[in-house]
Design an enzyme around this catalytic site. Structure first.
Site, short mmCIF file in Angstrom:
data_model
loop_
_atom_site.label_atom_id
_atom_site.label_comp_id
_atom_site.label_asym_id
_atom_site.label_seq_id
_atom_site.Cartn_x
_atom_site.Cartn_y
_atom_site.Cartn_z
N LYS A 52 0.83 -1.22 0.00
CA LYS A 52 0.00 0.00 0.00
C LYS A 52 0.86 1.27 0.00
CE LYS A 52 -2.05 -1.20 3.90
NZ LYS A 52 -1.61 -2.55 4.24
N ARG A 95 12.10 -1.29 11.29
CA ARG A 95 10.82 -1.36 12.01
C ARG A 95 10.77 -2.62 12.85
NH1 ARG A 95 5.57 -0.15 8.33
NH2 ARG A 95 4.66 -1.48 9.94
N ARG A 106 11.60 -6.13 4.43
CA ARG A 106 11.52 -4.73 4.82
C ARG A 106 12.12 -4.51 6.20
NH1 ARG A 106 5.63 -2.03 4.81
NH2 ARG A 106 5.44 -2.97 6.85
N ARG A 131 -0.07 -9.69 13.12
CA ARG A 131 -0.66 -8.63 12.29
C ARG A 131 -1.55 -9.23 11.20
NH1 ARG A 131 4.77 -6.07 10.92
NH2 ARG A 131 3.73 -4.77 9.38
N ARG A 148 -9.27 0.48 9.28
CA ARG A 148 -8.86 -0.89 9.59
C ARG A 148 -9.93 -1.64 10.38
NH1 ARG A 148 -3.05 -0.08 9.06
NH2 ARG A 148 -1.84 -1.96 9.42
#
Ligand code: ADP
Length: 190
Positions: A14, A134, A128, A146, A89
């Site tokens: 996204k 992160r 990532r 998640r 969400r």
């Protein structure tokens, strides 16, 4: 206005696609994940409250993120439109967004939902994590959580927009350019 909900599970791409879309259609990008991470970096009260949810891969409470979006909408009165990335969400967030937009005499134009296989999601997030630093991308159990939270709490948002005739599925597998072209075709066909 052109108001797009860019939807999909964690790792669907996204953020990557939102950056390209805002350039193409001259929209404002509102990413709740990015806003939360900048609050966290600045160690604001909101950021510190959000941290314990984000670290576990849980959703930050609805009223927190809805308030953030309201502030950002007010800060951009002249926008041609918005890309909502990582928001809504939950169905409660989707209803709140409809109310905020109708108060500004506008509405969501379409929801574009990126579809990506679970194994590919996990690979992208772990990749990532190595470069972004992160914490929520570096721990396989947080990533799994998640995706579980997405399936349980976030995927019902699809039904919400489907009920309004605004849901469009977009294949999120392939190269960044291929996926971008599919998103643009979906937008241009409206
Ligand atoms: P990703 O889509 O890759 O999971 P985000 O950057 O969108 O990452 O979000 C990171 C974290 O921020 C989420 O796991 C969640 O804790 C929190 N968050 C972001 N957006 C929302 C939202 N709309 N509602 C609740 N929590 C959110």
């Amino acid at each position: 206005m052109l108001n797009i909900v860019l939807f999909g599970p964690p790792g669907a791409g996204k953020g990557t696609q939102a950056v390209k879309l805002i350039d193409q259609y001259k929209l404002v990008h509102l990413s709740t994940g990015d806003i939360l991470r900048s609050e966290l970096a600045a160690e604001t009260k909101l950021g510190l409250k959000a941290k314990r949810y984000m670290d576990r891969g849980e959703l930050v409470p609805d009223e927190v993120v809805i308030g953030m979006i309201e502030t950002k909408l007010d800060q951009n009165p002249d926008a041609k439109g918005f890309i909502f990335d990582g928001f809504p969400r939950t169905q409660a967030q989707a209803r709140a967004l409809d109310n905020l937009l109708s108060g500004k005499n506008t509405a969501i134009t379409t929801m574009l939902a990126l579809e990506v296989e679970k194994q590919e999601l996990i690979q992208r997030l772990m990749g990532r994590g190595k470069v972004s630093g992160r914490a929520d991308d570096q721990d396989i159990s947080v990533i799994e959580n998640r995706i579980t939270v997405y399936n349980r709490e976030t995927s019902p948002v699809i039904d919400y927009y489907e009920g309004q005739g605004k849901f469009k599925a977009v294949n999120g597998m392939g190269s960044i350019e291929e996926i971008f072209d599919r998103l643009c075709s979906a937008i241009d066909s409206i």
